[in-house]
Design a protein around this motif. Structure first.
Motif: not given
Length: 532
Positions: A26-36, A271-275, A510-516
């Motif tokens: 039931t708990d879903l956590t987005a890859v960014g900490r701001a989206l938990i 997922t980290l940036g657009v090349i 953690s890398i994902k949350a930092m960059l996005d």
């Protein structure tokens, strides 16, 4: 050519004839900490029109509930149309192909397709989307096989299809710098005119983009000779989620100053940036190319042939591929291709590429004589002309196409110790029995990469439940990877723990949350739903 004519007359096994190719929770956590978020906070509990994956949390490969991103408004569209006049697509008919993956198994419902031409335009798009909390799905040629290149819900599609400029080419160093939307085949043609080649070659080369290749760390047919993109890519230009342009577009073979940031983006699936641009080291075009198509009576003999091949062909060996008899049957049945040799349980495609035709032909002749006299190979044919080489390669490159005509296909891209590659195919056949229409195996022997494909007349949830997680447990038991070159995308994201320890996955989060931090870049892809 003479050496192969002589080889055909060697008094070897009388049934073996060498010839030139005739046509070829039931708990879903987005890859960014701001989206938990928790399920009670979700705006909408709606699953993607996911053809064949199944829907809902019961299937780890299905789409999770939509995260609370903003929805595109008329004000948003007005902004995009002002910035990209004529390149902001909202026509449902024009959007359809960009909403569906190549296999037609995953379909999103994006209502906006943006087609920037420059890095600056990509920067403006992402800066605006980040401020508005609008999710974005970067898309290149849309040839991916794991649902990573299409929206899951209504993400804005950011296409690189108009970013097609070759920026520079140094014909001394062989370093090419180009925009991310360049089609691989077009780059290959550009380089061949200048006596160079791309270090990667893929069956989807006519459609795939170099930016997508790098984003997925595509392997392909030449990895045995030229290595992976992690070695040949020298620099990248990347736009981060907040619109910041990261210019690491180096053209140096050696640069040991700080962290090698480009490696974060190679294989990160957008997922980290657009090349937006790539610099890549390209080898010289070989002056002599030969392709041999061989038959083996067992996979053990195929592996022994590989060992012999590496020892005797050495520096000129550029590819060693295989397909099984079931693959050949599909090629003949659906694509009307002709098997140029006697029917065999296994087939090998060997390519040599070098600078001296006489030298290369002699080495190939000696190798072929050795594998024939030792009965490792039962039959074969050799091609030296471009059209015939293409015909032989089509027997390997078009297997994926043939499978599309066989019904619904469950595809697995597995990396294993070379000696275990075909054991998985055989064990899967025994495990599934007559529940599957076909279980076939082909792939890159040179780098231990098996493409396992299982077909059924139509989508079959019961069959899928028998395949997964069995296939991943088997792979993990033998210390393999559940994704050798296709990536994880939507379909495989929740299976990452079979190949990576939880500590590594947490660090990725953690890398994902930092960059996005808002998680707007290609959400629902690559990282598992339960990551914190």
């Amino acid at each position: 050519m003479g050496i192969f004519q002589r080889f055909a007359r060697l008094p070897l096994k009388p049934t073996c004839i060498w010839s030139l190719c005739p046509q070829y929770s039931t708990d879903l956590t987005a890859v960014g900490r701001a989206l938990i978020v928790r399920s009670s906070q979700l705006i909408q509990h709606r699953y993607v029109h996911n053809r064949g994956l199944g829907t809902g949390p019961g299937n780890p490969g299905s789409a999770p509930p939509r995260l609370p991103f903003s929805r595109v408004t008329q004000e948003d569209l007005a902004f995009f149309r002002t910035m990209l006049p004529g390149r902001t697509i909202t026509d449902p008919d024009l959007l359809k192909s960009s909403n569906v993956d190549w296999l037609k198994t995953v379909e999103g419902n994006s209502e906006v397709l943006l087609r920037p031409k420059t890095t600056e335009e990509v920067s403006q798009i992402l800066r605006y989307c980040n401020e508005r909390n609008l999710a974005v799905c970067p898309q290149g040629g849309n040839t991916g096989l794991v649902g990573g290149s299409v929206p899951v819900f209504d993400e804005i599609i950011l296409s690189t299809s108009l970013m097609t400029q070759v920026l520079t080419f140094d014909n001394i160093s062989g370093i090419l710098t180009c925009q991310a939307g360049c089609v691989l085949e077009n780059l290959s043609n550009y380089l061949e005119e200048r006596d160079f080649i791309m270090p990667l070659d893929l069956g989807a080369k006519g459609s795939c983009h170099i930016g997508g290749n790098v984003s997925t760390n595509a392997g392909g047919l030449r990895l045995l000779r030229y290595g992976s993109l992690r070695g040949t890519v020298l620099g990248l230009e990347v736009v981060l989620a907040d619109g910041q342009i990261l210019n690491c577009l180096a053209t140096l073979r050696k640069d040991n100053t700080g962290y090698d940031l480009k490696q974060l983006f190679i294989g990160s699936e957008g997922t980290l940036g657009v090349i937006t641009a790539v610099s890549i080291l390209c080898p010289r075009k070989p002056k002599a190319v030969n392709v041999a198509f061989l038959g083996c009576s067992s996979f053990k003999q195929l592996l022994e042939t590989f060992q012999c091949c590496r020892g005797m062909l050495g520096e000129i060996l550029s590819a060693f591929e295989f397909l099984d008899a079931s693959c050949m049957s599909l090629l003949e049945k659906h694509l009307k291709l002709t098997n140029p040799i006697t029917e065999s349980p296994f087939y090998i495609v060997i390519e040599t590429a070098g600078s001296n035709a006489t030298h290369d032909e002699e080495k190939l002749h000696n190798f072929l004589e050795e594998v024939m006299t030792s009965s490792l190979v039962t039959d074969g044919t050799v091609a030296t002309e471009a059209t015939k080489i293409k015909a032989l390669w089509s027997l390997r490159e078009r297997v994926t196409e043939a499978l599309t005509h066989e019904g619904y296909t469950y595809k697995y891209d597995i990396s294993l110790p070379v000696e275990k590659i075909y054991d998985l195919v055989q064990d899967m056949r025994g495990h599934l029995g007559d529940r599957a229409k076909n279980v076939v195996g082909y792939g890159h022997v040179g780098d231990g990469n098996l493409h396992l494909n299982i077909t059924s007349p139509s989508k079959d949830p019961a069959l899928l439940a028998s395949i997964e997680p069995y296939v991943y447990e088997w792979t993990s038991e033998w210390k393999g990877s559940i994704s050798a070159e296709h990536g994880l995308g939507l379909k495989k994201r929740n299976y990452i723990y079979y190949s990576k320890p939880s500590e590594a996955v947490a660090l990725m989060g953690s890398i994902k949350a930092m960059l996005d931090p808002k998680g707007i870049l290609n959400p629902y892809k690559t990282l598992p739903d339960n990551i914190h």
